[in-house]
Design an enzyme around this catalytic site. Structure first.
Site, PDB file in Angstrom:
ATOM      1  N   ASN A  23       0.872  -1.180   0.000  1.00 39.76           N
ATOM      2  CA  ASN A  23       0.000   0.000   0.000  1.00 39.76           C
ATOM      3  C   ASN A  23       0.909   1.230   0.000  1.00 39.76           C
ATOM      4  O   ASN A  23       1.505   1.567   1.031  1.00 39.76           O
ATOM      5  CB  ASN A  23      -0.902  -0.035   1.247  1.00 39.76           C
ATOM      6  CG  ASN A  23      -1.798   1.188   1.328  1.00 39.76           C
ATOM      7  OD1 ASN A  23      -1.826   2.020   0.417  1.00 39.76           O
ATOM      8  ND2 ASN A  23      -2.527   1.307   2.423  1.00 39.76           N
ATOM      9  N   GLU A  37      -6.844   4.575   7.909  1.00 34.22           N
ATOM     10  CA  GLU A  37      -6.601   5.998   7.609  1.00 34.22           C
ATOM     11  C   GLU A  37      -7.836   6.627   6.964  1.00 34.22           C
ATOM     12  O   GLU A  37      -8.132   7.796   7.186  1.00 34.22           O
ATOM     13  CB  GLU A  37      -5.360   6.132   6.716  1.00 34.22           C
ATOM     14  CG  GLU A  37      -4.087   5.879   7.524  1.00 34.22           C
ATOM     15  CD  GLU A  37      -2.943   5.282   6.738  1.00 34.22           C
ATOM     16  OE1 GLU A  37      -2.966   5.303   5.495  1.00 34.22           O
ATOM     17  OE2 GLU A  37      -2.012   4.769   7.397  1.00 34.22           O
ATOM     18  N   LYS A  70       0.090   4.249  -0.256  1.00 36.10           N
ATOM     19  CA  LYS A  70      -0.562   5.424   0.359  1.00 36.10           C
ATOM     20  C   LYS A  70      -0.332   6.674  -0.516  1.00 36.10           C
ATOM     21  O   LYS A  70      -0.360   6.551  -1.736  1.00 36.10           O
ATOM     22  CB  LYS A  70      -0.074   5.595   1.795  1.00 36.10           C
ATOM     23  CG  LYS A  70      -0.230   4.283   2.599  1.00 36.10           C
ATOM     24  CD  LYS A  70      -0.031   4.426   4.062  1.00 36.10           C
ATOM     25  CE  LYS A  70      -0.222   3.070   4.738  1.00 36.10           C
ATOM     26  NZ  LYS A  70      -0.117   3.115   6.186  1.00 36.10           N
ATOM     27  N   SER A 100       3.597  -2.310  10.182  1.00 33.06           N
ATOM     28  CA  SER A 100       5.048  -2.402  10.363  1.00 33.06           C
ATOM     29  C   SER A 100       5.632  -3.759   9.948  1.00 33.06           C
ATOM     30  O   SER A 100       6.553  -4.275  10.576  1.00 33.06           O
ATOM     31  CB  SER A 100       5.437  -2.071  11.808  1.00 33.06           C
ATOM     32  OG  SER A 100       5.038  -0.749  12.133  1.00 33.06           O
ATOM     33  N   HIS A 159      -9.592   1.020   4.982  1.00 37.74           N
ATOM     34  CA  HIS A 159      -8.306   1.241   5.654  1.00 37.74           C
ATOM     35  C   HIS A 159      -8.524   2.195   6.829  1.00 37.74           C
ATOM     36  O   HIS A 159      -9.317   3.137   6.733  1.00 37.74           O
ATOM     37  CB  HIS A 159      -7.286   1.820   4.666  1.00 37.74           C
ATOM     38  CG  HIS A 159      -5.897   1.765   5.226  1.00 37.74           C
ATOM     39  ND1 HIS A 159      -5.442   2.687   6.140  1.00 37.74           N
ATOM     40  CD2 HIS A 159      -4.884   0.887   5.036  1.00 37.74           C
ATOM     41  CE1 HIS A 159      -4.200   2.374   6.486  1.00 37.74           C
ATOM     42  NE2 HIS A 159      -3.838   1.278   5.828  1.00 37.74           N
ATOM     43  N   GLU A 170      -5.285  -4.967  10.394  1.00 37.25           N
ATOM     44  CA  GLU A 170      -4.228  -3.980  10.635  1.00 37.25           C
ATOM     45  C   GLU A 170      -4.510  -3.250  11.948  1.00 37.25           C
ATOM     46  O   GLU A 170      -5.295  -2.289  11.971  1.00 37.25           O
ATOM     47  CB  GLU A 170      -4.191  -2.950   9.508  1.00 37.25           C
ATOM     48  CG  GLU A 170      -3.918  -3.531   8.144  1.00 37.25           C
ATOM     49  CD  GLU A 170      -3.387  -2.473   7.194  1.00 37.25           C
ATOM     50  OE1 GLU A 170      -2.266  -2.653   6.714  1.00 37.25           O
ATOM     51  OE2 GLU A 170      -4.070  -1.462   6.959  1.00 37.25           O
ATOM     52  N   GLY A 214       2.751   2.128  10.813  1.00 38.51           N
ATOM     53  CA  GLY A 214       3.728   3.212  10.689  1.00 38.51           C
ATOM     54  C   GLY A 214       4.454   3.543  11.987  1.00 38.51           C
ATOM     55  O   GLY A 214       5.118   4.562  12.090  1.00 38.51           O
TER      56      GLY A 214
HETATM   57  P1  13P Z   1       3.126   0.279   7.641  1.00 36.41           P
HETATM   58  O1  13P Z   1       3.633  -1.016   7.034  1.00 36.41           O
HETATM   59  O2  13P Z   1       3.865   1.478   7.183  1.00 36.41           O
HETATM   60  O3  13P Z   1       3.008   0.169   9.134  1.00 36.41           O
HETATM   61  O4  13P Z   1       1.618   0.489   7.085  1.00 36.41           O
HETATM   62  C1  13P Z   1       0.719  -0.542   7.173  1.00 36.41           C
HETATM   63  C2  13P Z   1      -0.488  -0.181   6.400  1.00 36.41           C
HETATM   64  O5  13P Z   1      -1.252   0.696   6.802  1.00 36.41           O
HETATM   65  C3  13P Z   1      -0.738  -0.877   5.132  1.00 36.41           C
HETATM   66  O6  13P Z   1      -2.023  -0.628   4.655  1.00 36.41           O
END
Ligand code: 13P
Length: 263
Positions: free
Chosen positions: A13, A108, A15, A222, A106, A178, A184
């Site tokens: 992803n 976010e 982003k 992560s 997601h 997740e 992150g």
């Molecule tokens: P990270 O791997 O940067 O923690 O992000 C995970 C994520 O949100 C994938 O959709």
């Protein structure tokens, strides 16, 4: 109940990243790594989710890749079809551009961009009826985990979409667990905690649909080459949704290799 026979998925992803030249280089490097040492498609599905603007150019750039790479949209409109909806991209328009996969739910989008369960349900319904494969994301916040509400939260997120998914459409869904506190942050759920949640998810899914036993449940938060092998060793973890580490071709390739070799 274990999902050990399920072909794993490793999806990057991206982003709101990267710049166009960097995306181009990232795809070239990934193609080169796969050309040097292929990861068989039967051992691992691999996908990347670029920004909407780059979906088609990334798809075109992968067209001469030594293996299939799924190009995944990061979002879609809650409105179906075509019409006067400024700024929106519908499921049908994604499909028309030969984009067959989409991320929905997601954290976010739920937390920062205001996607409520009702909006998410609209998105899931339209994506499935347009024939897209949905990677549906669930996960609890740190506060919910500390209050002992983690399981209840993610199972509720599964129950939410059950209202709009038709019996035969569960096969078009991949789940991504997740935990928000692991995204992150460099903090990964321990393989034991992640496996326990994945097993609960599989149990919950299996109560809703017979497809639950064979659905891929990915872990995200992560994931990096250093922890991919032990996550891949967990029977109900059928792949990874990778954020930060997917922006580095070598790291992303190593994560895919870990899942392909361990499963
Ligand atoms: P990270 O791997 O940067 O923690 O992000 C995970 C994520 O949100 C994938 O959709």
């Amino acid at each position: 109940m274990s999902g050990a026979a399920i072909t794993p998925w490793v999806v990057g992803n991206w982003k709101m990243n990267p710049l166009r030249a960097d995306a181009k280089q990232l795809v070239e490097e990934l193609k080169q790594l796969l050309q040097n040492q292929n990861i068989e498609e039967s051992k691992c599905h691999i996908g990347v989710a670029p920004i909407a603007l780059a979906l088609q150019s990334v798809q075109a750039q992968f067209s001469d890749s030594s293996r299939n790479i799924c190009v995944v949209a990061q979002d879609l409109s809650r409105i179906a079809g075509t019409g006067a909806y400024t700024g929106e991209i519908s499921a049908e328009l994604l499909k028309d551009s030969e984009i067959d996969y989409v991320l929905i739910g997601h954290s976010e989008r739920r937390e920062v961009l205001g996607d409520s369960p009702a909006v998410i349900n609209e998105k899931v319904k339209h994506a499935l009826s347009a024939g897209l494969t949905v990677i549906y994301c669930v996960g609890e916040s740190l506060e919910q985990r500390e209050k002992g509400l983690a399981e209840q939260t993610v199972l509720q997120q599964i129950c939410d979409i059950a209202a709009v998914v038709k019996a035969e459409q569960w096969r078009q869904i991949v789940i991504a667990y997740e935990p928000i506190w692991a995204i992150g942050t460099g903090k990964t759920a321990s393989p034991e905690d992640a496996q326990a949640m994945h097993a609960k998810l599989r149990e919950g899914l299996s109560q809703i649909t017979p497809a639950g036993r064979s659905m891929a449940i990915l872990y995200g938060g992560s994931v990096k080459p250093e922890n991919a092998v032990e996550l891949a060793a967990c029977p109900d973890i059928n792949g990874a949704l990778v954020g930060g580490a997917s922006l580095n071709a070598e790291s992303f390739y190593q994560i895919a290799q870990a899942f392909a070799n361990t499963k």
